[in-house]
Design a protein around this motif. Sequence first.
Motif, PDB file in Angstrom:
ATOM      1  N   ARG A   8      47.382  33.311  20.706  1.00 16.60           N
ATOM      2  CA  ARG A   8      46.434  32.612  19.830  1.00 16.60           C
ATOM      3  C   ARG A   8      46.928  31.213  19.474  1.00 16.60           C
ATOM      4  O   ARG A   8      46.124  30.313  19.239  1.00 16.60           O
ATOM      5  CB  ARG A   8      46.200  33.419  18.557  1.00 16.60           C
ATOM      6  CG  ARG A   8      45.299  34.608  18.750  1.00 16.60           C
ATOM      7  CD  ARG A   8      44.893  35.224  17.420  1.00 16.60           C
ATOM      8  NE  ARG A   8      46.020  35.659  16.618  1.00 16.60           N
ATOM      9  CZ  ARG A   8      46.603  36.858  16.690  1.00 16.60           C
ATOM     10  NH1 ARG A   8      46.147  37.746  17.532  1.00 16.60           N
ATOM     11  NH2 ARG A   8      47.630  37.155  15.929  1.00 16.60           N
ATOM     12  N   ALA A   9      48.232  31.013  19.434  1.00 22.49           N
ATOM     13  CA  ALA A   9      48.802  29.725  19.047  1.00 22.49           C
ATOM     14  C   ALA A   9      48.878  28.727  20.207  1.00 22.49           C
ATOM     15  O   ALA A   9      49.274  27.583  19.996  1.00 22.49           O
ATOM     16  CB  ALA A   9      50.198  29.938  18.464  1.00 22.49           C
ATOM     17  N   MET A  10      48.486  29.162  21.393  1.00 21.83           N
ATOM     18  CA  MET A  10      48.528  28.241  22.531  1.00 21.83           C
ATOM     19  C   MET A  10      47.631  27.038  22.240  1.00 21.83           C
ATOM     20  O   MET A  10      46.559  27.178  21.665  1.00 21.83           O
ATOM     21  CB  MET A  10      48.058  28.939  23.813  1.00 21.83           C
ATOM     22  CG  MET A  10      49.040  29.944  24.336  1.00 21.83           C
ATOM     23  SD  MET A  10      48.421  30.956  25.719  1.00 21.83           S
ATOM     24  CE  MET A  10      47.684  29.774  26.791  1.00 21.83           C
ATOM     25  N   LYS A  11      48.098  25.855  22.645  1.00 23.21           N
ATOM     26  CA  LYS A  11      47.311  24.667  22.355  1.00 23.21           C
ATOM     27  C   LYS A  11      46.031  24.644  23.180  1.00 23.21           C
ATOM     28  O   LYS A  11      45.956  25.247  24.266  1.00 23.21           O
ATOM     29  CB  LYS A  11      48.128  23.396  22.570  1.00 23.21           C
ATOM     30  CG  LYS A  11      48.476  23.086  23.995  1.00 23.21           C
ATOM     31  CD  LYS A  11      49.270  21.802  24.058  1.00 23.21           C
ATOM     32  CE  LYS A  11      49.481  21.443  25.529  1.00 23.21           C
ATOM     33  NZ  LYS A  11      50.080  20.155  25.686  1.00 23.21           N
ATOM     34  N   LYS A  12      45.040  23.968  22.646  1.00 18.61           N
ATOM     35  CA  LYS A  12      43.751  23.837  23.326  1.00 18.61           C
ATOM     36  C   LYS A  12      43.975  23.195  24.693  1.00 18.61           C
ATOM     37  O   LYS A  12      44.785  22.290  24.842  1.00 18.61           O
ATOM     38  CB  LYS A  12      42.823  22.974  22.478  1.00 18.61           C
ATOM     39  CG  LYS A  12      41.425  22.892  23.011  1.00 18.61           C
ATOM     40  CD  LYS A  12      40.547  22.101  22.056  1.00 18.61           C
ATOM     41  CE  LYS A  12      39.138  22.036  22.588  1.00 18.61           C
ATOM     42  NZ  LYS A  12      38.240  21.353  21.657  1.00 18.61           N
ATOM     43  N   GLY A  13      43.268  23.702  25.684  1.00 16.83           N
ATOM     44  CA  GLY A  13      43.408  23.154  27.026  1.00 16.83           C
ATOM     45  C   GLY A  13      44.440  23.874  27.869  1.00 16.83           C
ATOM     46  O   GLY A  13      44.792  23.414  28.945  1.00 16.83           O
TER      47      GLY A  13
END
Length: 70
Positions: A8-13
Motif C-alpha cells: 500500500r505504501a508503494m509510490k504512485k506509478g
Amino acid sequence: MLDPAEIRAMKKGTALLLATGMPVAQIGLRPWYAEKLMAHIGAQMRDEEYAITKRAVAAYEERKAARSGR
C-alpha cells in the motif's frame, strides 16, 4: 515477501510484476497516454473524463435523493 502495508505504501506509478517462475519485480509505470505519439487523444480523453465525471455525479445525486425519500 512484502507486507500488505509495504504494498500500500508503494509510490504512485509503481507496480509489482508477477511472472511464473520468476521473482516478483517492482517496476515503474509510464502512462501510455502521455507519450508524444498519443498527443492526438488529449482532447478526446479530456471530454471522456468530463462525461464520466458527469455521469458519476448524476448517479450519486440520484442515490442520495432515493435515500432521502424524495
